[in-house]
Design a protein around this motif. Structure first.
Motif, PDB file in Angstrom:
ATOM      1  N   LEU A   4       0.840  -1.192   0.000  1.00  0.00           N
ATOM      2  CA  LEU A   4       0.000   0.000   0.000  1.00  0.00           C
ATOM      3  C   LEU A   4       0.878   1.246   0.000  1.00  0.00           C
ATOM      4  N   VAL A   5       0.669   2.093  -1.000  1.00  0.00           N
ATOM      5  CA  VAL A   5       1.416   3.347  -1.146  1.00  0.00           C
ATOM      6  C   VAL A   5       0.554   4.470  -0.576  1.00  0.00           C
ATOM      7  N   LEU A   6       1.105   5.256   0.343  1.00  0.00           N
ATOM      8  CA  LEU A   6       0.361   6.334   0.995  1.00  0.00           C
ATOM      9  C   LEU A   6       0.988   7.682   0.674  1.00  0.00           C
ATOM     10  N   GLN A   7       0.149   8.633   0.274  1.00  0.00           N
ATOM     11  CA  GLN A   7       0.596  10.008   0.014  1.00  0.00           C
ATOM     12  C   GLN A   7       0.368  10.848   1.270  1.00  0.00           C
ATOM     13  N   LEU A   8       1.447  11.404   1.791  1.00  0.00           N
ATOM     14  CA  LEU A   8       1.326  12.245   2.974  1.00  0.00           C
ATOM     15  C   LEU A   8       0.657  13.577   2.615  1.00  0.00           C
ATOM     16  N   ALA A   9      -0.183  14.068   3.514  1.00  0.00           N
ATOM     17  CA  ALA A   9      -0.755  15.400   3.341  1.00  0.00           C
ATOM     18  C   ALA A   9       0.367  16.425   3.386  1.00  0.00           C
ATOM     19  N   PRO A  10       0.177  17.600   2.750  1.00  0.00           N
ATOM     20  CA  PRO A  10       1.266  18.598   2.704  1.00  0.00           C
ATOM     21  C   PRO A  10       1.808  18.975   4.070  1.00  0.00           C
ATOM     22  N   ASP A  11       0.945  19.014   5.089  1.00  0.00           N
ATOM     23  CA  ASP A  11       1.387  19.440   6.416  1.00  0.00           C
ATOM     24  C   ASP A  11       1.606  18.269   7.373  1.00  0.00           C
TER      25      ASP A  11
END
Length: 252
Positions: free
Chosen positions: A46-53
């Motif tokens: 599972l690839v997760l994109q971190l939120a900008p903050d």
């Protein structure tokens, strides 16, 4: 031992948690699930994109705790590549989970197997093939070290060097046949004649008598691959290779 139903339920829970987590702004499946090629032994990628903050260390720790709430964890470790952390989980059931945490502006496909679940990835950067010249160079380096290890009667070191030499040969064979050499993923799809050559090059025991013929045969296989790639390169290598594939042990 885990089963497919357990794996599917756990993956569904992780995806649901990702959609609800304000620290995560995107997610994708990769690996066998993204290729629709799962079997009983597949893991969860599972690839997760971190939120900008998002605070990356806190988010990783929170997700580790989350996995532990869902299922018993035996161990974890981290791999880092191009600014991305891959946290690898070994569960008590022996299931593997790979969670990768991508900085917001780096979230993208790096392989053709990428099934977007939500979020906005940047343009993909598909992997390049292994460099043939580099593979050839590492191959003859392993051949050199296998020879010197055997000459010093260091049979286990020689065996390890021959394993690496074989990997170089396999990489070149796979590239020639348009197959994926990464971690031997497609080596079983090589034509029978190629796999028979590889099988014949294996030593049955860790002894000088058995390792030395293996060394000579693998060195010849490496040279054969070089010839198919670049005749001029092979001609330059031939004098050295002729010495490398000369047996050290000739009397039993």
């Amino acid at each position: 031992m885990f089963d497919a139903a357990e794996r599917s339920a756990l993956r569904a829970s992780l995806i649901a948690k990702a959609r609800a987590d304000p620290s995560i702004s995107g997610a994708a499946l990769v690996g066998s699930a993204a290729r629709d090629a799962e079997d009983d032994w597949s893991d969860i990628d599972l690839v997760l994109q971190l939120a900008p903050d998002a605070d990356e260390p806190r988010t990783v720790d929170a997700w580790t705790a989350l996995v532990g709430e869902l299922t018993p964890i035996a161990d974890t470790f981290d791999l880092f590549a191009a600014g991305v952390r891959y946290r690898v989980f070994l569960l008590a059931s022996s299931l593997q989970i790979d969670l990768s945490f991508w900085p917001h502006d780096q979230f993208r496909a790096t392989d053709s197997a990428f099934q977007l679940l939500f979020g906005s990835p940047t343009p993909p950067s598909l992997p390049t093939q292994p460099d043939q010249h580099q593979t050839i160079g590492m191959g003859w380096l392993y051949a050199l070290h296998a020879r010197s290890a055997l000459a010093r009667e260091k049979c286990w070191q020689a065996s390890m060097m021959l394993d690496e030499l074989r990997s170089s040969v396999i990489t070149l064979m796979c590239l020639r046949h348009g197959l994926n050499p990464w971690h031997g993923r497609d080596v079983d799809r090589l034509p029978d004649r190629e796999r028979m050559k590889l099988e014949a090059s294996r030593a049955p025991r860790v002894s000088g008598w058995d390792l030395d013929p293996s060394r000579c045969e693998l060195t010849r296989l490496l040279f054969d691959e070089v010839q198919r790639i670049d005749h001029a390169h092979a001609a330059a290598l031939r004098p050295a290779f002729q010495q490398l594939w000369t047996p050290l042990i000739t009397v039993r």
